[in-house]
Motif scaffolding. Structure first.
Motif, PDB file in Angstrom:
ATOM      1  N   SER A 149       0.814  -1.215   0.000  1.00  0.00           N
ATOM      2  CA  SER A 149       0.000   0.000   0.000  1.00  0.00           C
ATOM      3  C   SER A 149       0.848   1.266   0.000  1.00  0.00           C
ATOM      4  N   LYS A 150       2.073   1.171   0.472  1.00  0.00           N
ATOM      5  CA  LYS A 150       2.912   2.368   0.524  1.00  0.00           C
ATOM      6  C   LYS A 150       3.684   2.595  -0.769  1.00  0.00           C
ATOM      7  N   TYR A 151       4.239   1.538  -1.353  1.00  0.00           N
ATOM      8  CA  TYR A 151       5.131   1.721  -2.497  1.00  0.00           C
ATOM      9  C   TYR A 151       4.526   1.287  -3.832  1.00  0.00           C
ATOM     10  N   LEU A 152       3.827   0.183  -3.869  1.00  0.00           N
ATOM     11  CA  LEU A 152       3.329  -0.316  -5.146  1.00  0.00           C
ATOM     12  C   LEU A 152       2.044   0.374  -5.582  1.00  0.00           C
ATOM     13  N   PHE A 153       1.105   0.508  -4.657  1.00  0.00           N
ATOM     14  CA  PHE A 153      -0.182   1.111  -4.980  1.00  0.00           C
ATOM     15  C   PHE A 153      -0.508   2.186  -3.946  1.00  0.00           C
ATOM     16  N   PRO A 154       0.186   3.330  -4.002  1.00  0.00           N
ATOM     17  CA  PRO A 154      -0.101   4.373  -3.012  1.00  0.00           C
ATOM     18  C   PRO A 154      -1.494   4.956  -3.240  1.00  0.00           C
ATOM     19  N   ARG A 155      -2.046   5.493  -2.178  1.00  0.00           N
ATOM     20  CA  ARG A 155      -3.371   6.103  -2.267  1.00  0.00           C
ATOM     21  C   ARG A 155      -3.287   7.380  -3.098  1.00  0.00           C
ATOM     22  N   LYS A 156      -4.292   7.573  -3.921  1.00  0.00           N
ATOM     23  CA  LYS A 156      -4.336   8.783  -4.731  1.00  0.00           C
ATOM     24  C   LYS A 156      -4.887   9.925  -3.883  1.00  0.00           C
ATOM     25  N   LYS A 157      -4.280  11.085  -4.053  1.00  0.00           N
ATOM     26  CA  LYS A 157      -4.750  12.248  -3.324  1.00  0.00           C
ATOM     27  C   LYS A 157      -6.038  12.739  -3.976  1.00  0.00           C
ATOM     28  N   PRO A 158      -7.013  13.137  -3.149  1.00  0.00           N
ATOM     29  CA  PRO A 158      -8.264  13.630  -3.739  1.00  0.00           C
ATOM     30  C   PRO A 158      -8.031  14.941  -4.478  1.00  0.00           C
ATOM     31  N   LYS A 159      -8.837  15.168  -5.503  1.00  0.00           N
ATOM     32  CA  LYS A 159      -8.722  16.407  -6.264  1.00  0.00           C
ATOM     33  C   LYS A 159      -9.131  17.578  -5.381  1.00  0.00           C
ATOM     34  N   GLN A 160      -8.368  18.663  -5.487  1.00  0.00           N
ATOM     35  CA  GLN A 160      -8.660  19.837  -4.688  1.00  0.00           C
ATOM     36  C   GLN A 160      -9.699  20.681  -5.413  1.00  0.00           C
ATOM     37  N   GLN A 161     -10.651  21.202  -4.646  1.00  0.00           N
ATOM     38  CA  GLN A 161     -11.668  22.066  -5.206  1.00  0.00           C
ATOM     39  C   GLN A 161     -11.350  23.505  -4.825  1.00  0.00           C
TER      40      GLN A 161
END
Length: 190
Positions: A149-161
């Motif tokens: 979860s940290k290196y291979l498939f990191p979480r995507k940051k939400p789009k800023q509004q």
């Protein structure tokens, strides 16, 4: 006919309970007289008894699941408390042949089966498999899951509004400024 109708769900549960009860109490007269049934009925019960009980259980479960997300069965089966048990049981599924083979091939004498020896062996195997499963889960699966979860498939940051201020000139309104919220483009869109 809508499958979510209340009467349909109730009928499925009732039919399921009736089927289960029939195959629970159907062999009751045999306890008094073993020759009560003929060969055909005995064969039918031996072949289809357990299957029909499972069909009745399926009707009971489906009657509760058809309701959708509000169903108590859906809430119980979809609960997050099953996750640790699922991980441990999967690890137990993977390592149980190793534990059972080690036990069987380490015997240096014959094994005489009785209710006590089977219960004793089964409880010991379950305890040993559960301990190994917990150990493998804590030392292998959890660290690998964290690395993944940290290196291979990191979480995507939400789009800023970003809020856009309306135009100073009320007479001329640009179509781009009429939108109150503007979503900033992601790096992939550029």
């Amino acid at each position: 006919m809508c499958i979510r109708d209340s009467w349909f769900r109730v009928m499925m549960v009732v039919i399921g309970i009736i089927i289960m009860q029939i195959f629970i109490f159907l062999p009751r007269p045999i306890l008094d007289d073993p020759n009560y049934w003929g060969d055909g009925m005995s064969t039918f019960f031996v072949v289809y008894g357990r299957f029909m009980f499972v069909v009745g259980l399926l009707f009971v479960c489906l009657g509760g699941i058809i309701k959708g997300k509000d169903s108590i069965i859906t809430k119980i089966l979809g609960g997050s408390f099953w996750t640790p048990l699922a991980k441990i049981s999967f690890a137990a599924y993977l390592i149980h042949p190793l534990v059972l083979n080690q036990q069987i091939y380490s015997l240096n004498h014959g094994f005489y089966y009785s209710h006590f020896t089977i219960l004793y062996a089964a409880l010991g195997d379950i305890l040993q498999i559960s301990a190994w499963s917990l150990l493998i889960n804590a030392m292998v699966e959890v660290p690998l899951q964290m690395i993944e979860s940290k290196y291979l498939f990191p979480r995507k940051k939400p789009k800023q509004q970003v809020a856009v201020k309306p135009s100073q000139n009320d007479d001329a309104v640009d179509i781009n400024e009429a939108c109150l919220l503007y979503t900033s483009p992601s790096p992939r869109d550029s």
